[in-house]
Design a protein around this motif. Structure first.
Motif, short mmCIF file in Angstrom:
data_model
loop_
_atom_site.label_atom_id
_atom_site.label_comp_id
_atom_site.label_asym_id
_atom_site.label_seq_id
_atom_site.Cartn_x
_atom_site.Cartn_y
_atom_site.Cartn_z
N PHE A 210 0.83 -1.20 0.00
CA PHE A 210 0.00 0.00 0.00
C PHE A 210 0.87 1.26 0.00
CE2 PHE A 210 -2.18 3.45 2.19
CZ PHE A 210 -3.34 3.52 1.45
N GLY A 211 0.60 2.19 -0.90
CA GLY A 211 1.28 3.48 -0.90
C GLY A 211 2.74 3.44 -1.36
N ASP A 212 3.22 2.26 -1.73
CA ASP A 212 4.62 2.14 -2.13
C ASP A 212 4.72 2.28 -3.65
OD1 ASP A 212 7.31 1.58 -2.29
OD2 ASP A 212 6.97 -0.60 -2.36
N LYS A 213 5.11 3.49 -4.09
CA LYS A 213 5.07 3.78 -5.53
C LYS A 213 5.90 2.80 -6.33
CE LYS A 213 3.27 8.32 -5.33
NZ LYS A 213 3.09 8.39 -3.87
N GLU A 261 -3.45 5.88 -4.09
CA GLU A 261 -2.40 5.95 -3.07
C GLU A 261 -1.07 5.41 -3.59
OE1 GLU A 261 -2.68 7.42 -0.12
OE2 GLU A 261 -4.73 7.97 -0.63
N GLY A 262 -1.16 4.58 -4.62
CA GLY A 262 0.06 4.04 -5.22
C GLY A 262 0.65 4.98 -6.25
N GLY A 263 0.01 6.13 -6.47
CA GLY A 263 0.55 7.13 -7.38
C GLY A 263 -0.21 7.27 -8.69
N GLY A 264 -1.28 6.49 -8.86
CA GLY A 264 -2.04 6.57 -10.11
C GLY A 264 -3.02 7.72 -10.10
N LYS A 265 -3.42 8.16 -11.30
CA LYS A 265 -4.42 9.24 -11.40
C LYS A 265 -5.67 8.68 -12.09
CE LYS A 265 -1.82 13.45 -11.10
NZ LYS A 265 -0.44 12.88 -11.07
N LEU A 266 -6.81 8.82 -11.45
CA LEU A 266 -8.06 8.32 -12.04
C LEU A 266 -8.68 9.37 -12.95
CD1 LEU A 266 -9.89 6.33 -9.23
CD2 LEU A 266 -8.92 5.48 -11.36
#
Ligand code: HEC
Ligand code: HEC
Length: 266
Positions: A210-213, A261-266
């Motif tokens: 979780f959250g780890d890019k 949270e992983g750095g993606g943009k929806l």
């Protein structure tokens, strides 16, 4: 006296025969007429015996037609294969090379055209080009059918084009994608905490943390829809829906949460 006697003895066998025939014929005729009468009565009365019987008879009579209509109205159009389309429509020019059409199976004719690429050839076949009529002149052909015929012809002459899948198979997937809206990351937190954190918080069993890019980069590059589909069906050590008994919408929210949270943009 002798004459009249002779006449009498001559007439007797005929009379006997006639009377025998008449004796046989009359009852036969009577039986025949009675049978006709009975059959006639049955014919006339059977369909009207009850309303139900009449209705059933009518239904039976129109059944073949009704079935046909139902088939026509409801059955989805069955897309023809490339070979079927070619045999039905394209062969008239492309078999012998009429009007300068590239000949089936002829590498020399097809080489330069194949070099244009499948998409261009399909576009030209759909829209028409020079002497080549749009859709080979058969306006009923779907884009998929034309595309298949193009692949069939070009592949006969050395190409390796992959014809599109039937629209019917693609449609439900497209509809599914359209109805499953992107999840809501805000709502996804609760779902994640309850069902996904067991593996994704610490990276159990190789789960992206979780959250780890760094562990999410490559996965996010696949796109949200693909990640959602993998999370739905399961992937590697990740069980379907993470093994949780949750709705598709909840899962979509959780994936959206992980994704963002992983750095993606929806
Ligand atoms: C009335 C004759 C005729 C029929 C029918 C016909 N074609 Fe053609 N087709 C041609 C001709 C002529 C050409 C060459 C056009 C040119 O490049 O000048 C051609 C060229 C093509 C090309 C090459 C286009 C390009 O960009 O080089 C494709 C692909 C093709 N046809 C597909 C089809 C398919 C698929 C069908 C059946 C659905 C079909 N044709 C039916 C006459 C026909
Ligand atoms: C039992 C452990 C476990 C649980 C619970 C779990 N996951 Fe996973 N998850 C994994 C593992 C392992 C992977 C990596 C799978 C692989 O790529 O081989 C993974 C990968 C993923 C991926 C990336 C898929 C891809 O294509 O790269 C997503 C998205 C995901 N999980 C979402 C979820 C969500 C949402 C939940 C909660 C509903 C959840 N996971 C619960 C173990 C789990």
């Amino acid at each position: 006296m002798a004459d009249s006697h002779a006449k009498m003895t001559q007439a007797t066998p005929q009379e006997v025969i006639i009377s025998i025939l008449a004796g046989l014929f009359a009852p036969l005729l009577a039986i025949f007429l009675i049978v006709q009468l009975v059959l006639g009565i049955q014919d006339n009365h059977q369909p009207d015996a009850t309303d139900e019987a009449a209705e059933q008879a009518t239904l039976n009579r129109i059944k073949p037609f009704a079935t046909l209509v139902a088939l026509d109205a409801n059955a989805p159009k069955v897309e023809k294969s490339g070979q079927e389309v070619y045999d039905a429509v394209c062969t008239s020019c492309h078999a012998a090379g009429a009007l300068g059409a590239p000949k089936f199976d002829n590498k020399g004719d097809w080489g330069p055209r194949i070099a244009k690429g499948y998409d261009t050839l399909v576009k030209h076949a759909i829209e028409g080009i020079n002497q080549m009529p749009a859709r080979g002149g058969d306006g009923d052909l779907s884009d998929v059918e034309v595309a298949r015929a193009v692949a069939y012809m070009a592949n006969s002459a050395g190409a390796n084009f992959k014809a599109p899948e039937p629209a019917a198979a693609a449609a439900p997937a497209a509809a599914g994608a359209a109805t499953v809206a992107k999840g809501d990351p805000a709502k996804g937190k609760a779902v994640y905490d309850a069902h996904c954190s067991a593996c994704h918080a610490a990276g159990v069993a190789g789960a992206p943390k979780f959250g780890d890019k760094a562990s999410w980069d490559k996965r996010i590059a696949q796109g949200y829809d693909t990640l959602l589909s993998h999370a739905t069906k399961g992937i590697g050590a990740m069980p379907p829906k993470g093994g949780a008994d949750i709705s598709d919408a909840d899962l979509a929210d959780a994936v959206a949460y992980l994704y963002v949270e992983g750095g993606g943009k929806l």
